[in-house]
Motif scaffolding. Structure first.
Motif, PDB file in Angstrom:
ATOM      1  N   GLY A  27       0.942  -1.206  -0.123  1.00 16.16           N
ATOM      2  CA  GLY A  27      -0.025   0.009   0.039  1.00 16.16           C
ATOM      3  C   GLY A  27       0.814   1.293   0.001  1.00 16.16           C
ATOM      4  O   GLY A  27       1.949   1.318  -0.447  1.00 16.16           O
ATOM      5  N   LEU A  28       0.189   2.285   0.542  1.00 11.88           N
ATOM      6  CA  LEU A  28       1.098   3.441   0.553  1.00 11.88           C
ATOM      7  C   LEU A  28       2.536   3.406   1.215  1.00 11.88           C
ATOM      8  O   LEU A  28       3.416   4.064   0.751  1.00 11.88           O
ATOM      9  N   GLY A  29       2.512   2.460   2.207  1.00  9.86           N
ATOM     10  CA  GLY A  29       3.869   2.118   2.833  1.00  9.86           C
ATOM     11  C   GLY A  29       4.991   1.708   2.027  1.00  9.86           C
ATOM     12  O   GLY A  29       6.042   1.995   1.975  1.00  9.86           O
ATOM     13  N   ASN A  30       4.558   0.994   0.951  1.00  5.81           N
ATOM     14  CA  ASN A  30       5.313   0.629   0.011  1.00  5.81           C
ATOM     15  C   ASN A  30       5.735   1.563  -1.039  1.00  5.81           C
ATOM     16  O   ASN A  30       6.836   1.548  -1.632  1.00  5.81           O
ATOM     17  N   ILE A  31       4.940   2.311  -1.611  1.00  3.99           N
ATOM     18  CA  ILE A  31       4.887   3.053  -2.571  1.00  3.99           C
ATOM     19  C   ILE A  31       4.916   4.500  -2.479  1.00  3.99           C
ATOM     20  O   ILE A  31       6.036   5.181  -3.076  1.00  3.99           O
ATOM     21  N   PHE A 231       7.188  -3.216  10.270  1.00  4.87           N
ATOM     22  CA  PHE A 231       5.970  -3.308  10.901  1.00  4.87           C
ATOM     23  C   PHE A 231       4.797  -2.650  10.198  1.00  4.87           C
ATOM     24  O   PHE A 231       3.706  -3.411   9.744  1.00  4.87           O
ATOM     25  N   PHE A 232       4.725  -1.530   9.913  1.00  2.29           N
ATOM     26  CA  PHE A 232       4.005  -0.827   9.129  1.00  2.29           C
ATOM     27  C   PHE A 232       3.539  -1.595   7.887  1.00  2.29           C
ATOM     28  O   PHE A 232       2.532  -1.675   7.344  1.00  2.29           O
ATOM     29  N   THR A 233       4.631  -1.568   7.258  1.00  5.55           N
ATOM     30  CA  THR A 233       4.556  -2.037   5.826  1.00  5.55           C
ATOM     31  C   THR A 233       3.998  -3.600   5.656  1.00  5.55           C
ATOM     32  O   THR A 233       3.048  -4.060   4.657  1.00  5.55           O
ATOM     33  N   ALA A 237       0.565  -6.528  13.918  1.00  8.06           N
ATOM     34  CA  ALA A 237       0.222  -6.170  14.864  1.00  8.06           C
ATOM     35  C   ALA A 237      -1.050  -5.240  14.953  1.00  8.06           C
ATOM     36  O   ALA A 237      -1.397  -4.811  16.148  1.00  8.06           O
ATOM     37  N   ALA A 238      -1.785  -5.031  14.011  1.00  6.53           N
ATOM     38  CA  ALA A 238      -3.218  -4.353  14.196  1.00  6.53           C
ATOM     39  C   ALA A 238      -4.232  -5.026  14.230  1.00  6.53           C
ATOM     40  O   ALA A 238      -5.136  -4.706  13.931  1.00  6.53           O
ATOM     41  N   GLY A 239      -3.953  -6.361  13.995  1.00  7.79           N
ATOM     42  CA  GLY A 239      -5.123  -7.443  14.344  1.00  7.79           C
ATOM     43  C   GLY A 239      -5.604  -7.749  12.952  1.00  7.79           C
ATOM     44  O   GLY A 239      -6.394  -8.525  12.776  1.00  7.79           O
ATOM     45  N   ILE A 240      -5.207  -7.303  11.916  1.00 13.08           N
ATOM     46  CA  ILE A 240      -5.361  -7.545  10.409  1.00 13.08           C
ATOM     47  C   ILE A 240      -4.934  -8.828  10.070  1.00 13.08           C
ATOM     48  O   ILE A 240      -5.559  -9.619   9.506  1.00 13.08           O
ATOM     49  N   MET A 241      -3.781  -9.213  10.378  1.00 15.09           N
ATOM     50  CA  MET A 241      -3.174 -10.548   9.981  1.00 15.09           C
ATOM     51  C   MET A 241      -3.899 -11.616  10.633  1.00 15.09           C
ATOM     52  O   MET A 241      -3.949 -12.564  10.466  1.00 15.09           O
ATOM     53  N   LEU A 393       1.832   2.133  19.254  1.00 16.83           N
ATOM     54  CA  LEU A 393       1.103   0.914  19.391  1.00 16.83           C
ATOM     55  C   LEU A 393       1.242  -0.279  18.704  1.00 16.83           C
ATOM     56  O   LEU A 393       1.204  -1.319  19.105  1.00 16.83           O
ATOM     57  N   LEU A 394       1.809   0.027  17.568  1.00 16.89           N
ATOM     58  CA  LEU A 394       1.957  -1.323  16.583  1.00 16.89           C
ATOM     59  C   LEU A 394       3.231  -1.880  17.095  1.00 16.89           C
ATOM     60  O   LEU A 394       3.079  -3.326  17.124  1.00 16.89           O
ATOM     61  N   PRO A 395       4.490  -1.381  17.405  1.00 12.53           N
ATOM     62  CA  PRO A 395       5.528  -2.131  18.042  1.00 12.53           C
ATOM     63  C   PRO A 395       5.192  -2.693  19.599  1.00 12.53           C
ATOM     64  O   PRO A 395       5.399  -3.957  19.587  1.00 12.53           O
TER      65      PRO A 395
HETATM   66  N1  PHE Z   1       0.729  -2.101   5.321  1.00  9.74           N
HETATM   67  C1  PHE Z   1       0.098  -1.043   4.807  1.00  9.74           C
HETATM   68  C2  PHE Z   1       0.792  -0.363   3.811  1.00  9.74           C
HETATM   69  O1  PHE Z   1       2.257  -0.512   3.657  1.00  9.74           O
HETATM   70  C3  PHE Z   1      -0.230  -0.070   5.844  1.00  9.74           C
HETATM   71  C4  PHE Z   1      -1.161  -0.817   6.950  1.00  9.74           C
HETATM   72  C5  PHE Z   1      -0.430  -0.538   8.309  1.00  9.74           C
HETATM   73  C6  PHE Z   1      -2.084  -1.332   6.875  1.00  9.74           C
HETATM   74  C7  PHE Z   1      -1.009  -1.024   9.551  1.00  9.74           C
HETATM   75  C8  PHE Z   1      -2.871  -1.748   8.077  1.00  9.74           C
HETATM   76  C9  PHE Z   1      -2.176  -1.898   8.984  1.00  9.74           C
HETATM   77  O2  PHE Z   1       0.582   0.602   2.988  1.00  9.74           O
END
Ligand code: PHE
Length: 454
Positions: A27-31, A231-233, A237-241, A393-395
């Motif tokens: 997502g935005l994290g990568n690009i 973590f973000f990318t 840890a946001a419960g999504i996985m 929060l995520l870490p």
């Molecule tokens: N991983 C997503 C990105 O790289 C962003 C994201 C972070 C989504 C945390 C969900 C939870 O753009």
């Protein structure tokens, strides 16, 4: 056991999970973020550290989160409550689910606004409004977008509406159906953009920049940033996985699925760098422009390049598809939580949660204009929630999830979920890394961040 019943939703196959989880991760994290932080922190050496963090921290933590989800087959808060009770531990572990959920909630509130920028740039480029514009003109166009709360609200609201519609439709009919064509299309566009960049841009300079490490440039700060970004990318840890793991068929191999997700996520980040930097270098622009790298630096190049109008449009369509699969995952978790708590239908819960997050997103909208000086600790609302969610929060939640899976859960249960035997080398490696290396490394990042190294 918990009052919340296990979910009966399932992905239709292992690939559906990989596409949905990679869709969330990419997502935005990568690009947007990865190329600009790699640019700011000097390229090669930073990229190497980032790759190490994905492999050493990212993969084991994702395996832990997905296995917790599949074991509990519930949304995060209910999952920790159910598993902890079953293990004879305190029900307070449910607070860990809440930390992850809150992080996701906050990320969604700013993510939708930035995804709105990507959406806004599609007509901007496609209409040819930027063709021939000079750098000042491109910069002014970006500044004008951010300065106008109404425009920002319209674009981000469209993202909210589309996301609510997909989540309301359900796991297979909504999420799976969307990512099945979003992700391949996004990938094709990205590959096309890399080819364009290789032909029209300075590819050699980009390769050197991304892959020739200059360790002199490595600082403690850049290591901390690389770890935080891992973590973000990966949407960890946001419960999504955890939630996506809850939908995983019982016979799917978690290690294999997780490695595929981490692989695609990393591949896309590197390809994004290879699509962006050749163009940046060929036009003598600076790689370290920060958050404006793709919204200012890149459009400056597109304005004067042959075919820039259409290549630029393709770039932002690609970014939008990537971001959209992530907003879907962010809304999914909180929606399921609301649904379980209040017994609401899926569409109603998606609409309700979407509406609440939409209200909170005004904080981010105003951070770029009328609220630019409403600051706490010198940070705008957007900077504050990004900092709180991504850096604290995520870490914290990731560390505790690793501890929960590797220290609290029974070995035979985690081994069973991972499809390994507790004596196997692969299992021992996961256990060793997740028990010791992960908490230690994340602990250092947290202490570094909180003590203000960053
Ligand atoms: N991983 C997503 C990105 O790289 C962003 C994201 C972070 C989504 C945390 C969900 C939870 O753009």
């Amino acid at each position: 056991m918990s009052k919340v019943k296990p979910t009966v939703d399932r992905w239709s196959s292992r690939w559906a999970f990989v596409l949905a989880a990679a869709g969330s991760a990419i997502g935005l994290g990568n690009i947007w973020k990865f190329p600009y932080i790699a640019g700011e922190y000097g390229g090669g050496a930073f990229v190497l550290v980032y790759l190490l963090c994905i492999a050493v921290i990212g993969v084991p933590v994702m395996m832990s989160e997905v296995l917790i989800g599949r074991r509990a087959r519930r949304s995060p808060i209910a999952a920790f409550e159910a598993l902890a009770t079953d293990l004879g531990r305190t029900r307070r572990w449910r607070w860990l689910g809440l930390v992850g959920l809150s992080a996701g909630f906050l990320v969604m509130s700013f993510y939708a606004v930035i995804a709105g920028w990507a959406l806004a740039y599609i007509p901007k480029l496609a209409s040819g409004a930027l063709v021939g514009a000079n750098p000042d003109g491109v910069n002014a166009a970006f500044a004008a977008l951010k300065a106008d709360p109404l425009q920002l609200t319209i674009w981000s609201s469209l993202i909210f509406i589309a996301t609510i519609a997909v989540v309301a439709a359900g796991v297979q009919a909504g999420i799976e159906r969307s990512v099945r064509w979003f992700m391949p299309l996004m990938f094709l566009l990205l590959v096309g953009l890399v080819i364009f960049a290789a032909v029209e841009g300075d590819f050699t300079a980009a390769i050197k920049f991304l892959f020739a490490p200059n360790f002199g440039q490595l600082t403690i700060e850049s290591v901390l940033v690389a770890m935080g970004h891992a973590f973000f990318t990966l949407s960890l840890a946001a419960g999504i996985m955890l939630m996506y793991g809850a939908y995983l068929p019982a016979d799917t191999s978690i290690p294999r699925a997780v490695v595929s997700v981490a692989f695609f996520d990393t591949l896309v980040a590197l390809l994004a760098g290879l699509a962006i930097f050749p163009i940046v270098f060929a036009n003598d622009l600076a790689p370290g422009a920060g958050p404006g790298l793709i919204f200012q630096t890149l459009p400056i190049a597109f304005a004067t390049m042959p075919g820039g109008q259409w290549v630029g449009t393709a770039f932002f369509v690609m970014l939008l598809l990537a971001a959209f699969a992530s907003t879907i995952s962010l809304l999914e978790v909180v929606t399921v939580h609301l649904r379980e708590r209040l017994g609401w239908s899926r569409p109603r819960a998606a609409l309700g949660m979407g509406f609440i997050i939409w209200i909170v997103s005004f904080g981010t909208v105003f951070s770029f204009n009328i609220g630019a000086d409403w600051t706490v600790f010198g940070k705008t609302f957007f900077e504050l929630i990004d900092y709180l969610a991504s850096n604290i929060l995520l870490p914290t939640s990731g560390l505790l999830m690793a501890v929960f899976a590797a220290w609290l859960m029974r070995r035979q249960d985690t081994a069973e979920e991972l499809g390994l035997s507790a004596q196997q080398g692969a299992y021992r490696l996961w256990s060793l890394v997740t028990r010791w290396a992960v908490p230690l490394l994340i602990g250092c990042v947290l202490i570094g961040k909180i003590s203000g190294t960053i």
